[in-house]
Design a protein around this motif. Structure first.
Motif, mmCIF file in Angstrom:
data_model
loop_
_atom_site.group_PDB
_atom_site.id
_atom_site.type_symbol
_atom_site.label_atom_id
_atom_site.label_comp_id
_atom_site.label_asym_id
_atom_site.label_seq_id
_atom_site.Cartn_x
_atom_site.Cartn_y
_atom_site.Cartn_z
ATOM 1 N N ASP A 21 27.409 29.080 38.900
ATOM 2 C CA ASP A 21 27.535 28.896 40.346
ATOM 3 C C ASP A 21 28.801 29.556 40.885
ATOM 4 O OD1 ASP A 21 25.173 27.450 40.322
ATOM 5 O OD2 ASP A 21 26.165 25.479 40.397
ATOM 6 N N VAL A 22 29.896 29.379 40.152
ATOM 7 C CA VAL A 22 31.172 29.985 40.563
ATOM 8 C C VAL A 22 31.065 31.504 40.524
ATOM 9 C CG1 VAL A 22 33.597 30.289 39.896
ATOM 10 C CG2 VAL A 22 32.604 27.990 39.959
ATOM 11 N N ARG A 24 28.359 33.341 40.901
ATOM 12 C CA ARG A 24 27.535 33.765 42.037
ATOM 13 C C ARG A 24 28.312 33.657 43.351
ATOM 14 N NH1 ARG A 24 23.821 31.482 38.717
ATOM 15 N NH2 ARG A 24 23.924 29.403 39.635
ATOM 16 N N ALA A 25 29.094 32.589 43.503
ATOM 17 C CA ALA A 25 29.902 32.413 44.715
ATOM 18 C C ALA A 25 30.947 33.519 44.834
ATOM 19 C CB ALA A 25 30.558 31.043 44.722
ATOM 20 N N LEU A 26 31.570 33.867 43.705
ATOM 21 C CA LEU A 26 32.561 34.947 43.722
ATOM 22 C C LEU A 26 31.910 36.286 44.074
ATOM 23 C CD1 LEU A 26 34.829 34.082 40.657
ATOM 24 C CD2 LEU A 26 35.476 34.060 43.076
ATOM 25 N N LYS A 28 29.241 36.693 45.905
ATOM 26 C CA LYS A 28 28.952 36.662 47.346
ATOM 27 C C LYS A 28 30.228 36.870 48.158
ATOM 28 C CE LYS A 28 24.730 33.965 47.235
ATOM 29 N NZ LYS A 28 24.026 32.780 47.707
ATOM 30 N N THR A 29 31.329 36.286 47.708
ATOM 31 C CA THR A 29 32.613 36.456 48.398
ATOM 32 C C THR A 29 33.042 37.917 48.362
ATOM 33 O OG1 THR A 29 33.280 34.214 47.821
ATOM 34 C CG2 THR A 29 35.035 35.731 48.425
ATOM 35 N N ASP A 30 32.898 38.557 47.199
ATOM 36 C CA ASP A 30 33.242 39.981 47.081
ATOM 37 C C ASP A 30 32.362 40.827 47.998
ATOM 38 O OD1 ASP A 30 35.202 39.409 45.244
ATOM 39 O OD2 ASP A 30 33.996 39.948 43.482
#
Length: 103
Positions: A21-22, A24-26, A28-30
């Protein structure tokens, strides 16, 4: 001990899930960061282009006004010169008339 092992395996699975999850979140943030950077670059370019167009418009208008002023000044100068020439001719005619007429 068996319950602890089962709980540890479950916690390990949760950690692996959270790690995914982290990640994937990173990602998306990038991705969002790249879009923001691209939007900022596009905005800077649009502003630069707008100011270039504005400067060009001002320069064109300035040149146009300068030409109008120069044309007007040249026209006034020609008009004054032709009036001066006409007055000189009139003065000459008066002198000739006086000389011929004996005045």
């Amino acid at each position: 001990a068996g319950a602890l092992r089962a709980n540890a395996e479950k916690m390990d699975g949760n950690c692996v899930d959270m790690e995914g999850d982290v990640a994937r979140a990173l990602a998306k943030t990038d991705e969002a960061s790249e879009r923001v950077d691209e939007a900022a670059r596009d905005a800077r370019e649009a502003i630069t282009n707008a100011f270039d167009a504005f400067r060009l418009t001002i320069a064109e208008r300035e040149a146009s006004l300068k030409k109008l002023v120069d044309d007007y000044a040249n026209g006034v100068g020609l008009d004054l010169d032709s009036r001066r020439q006409a007055l000189i001719a009139d003065q000459r005619d008066v002198r000739v008339a006086r000389a011929v007429g004996g005045a």
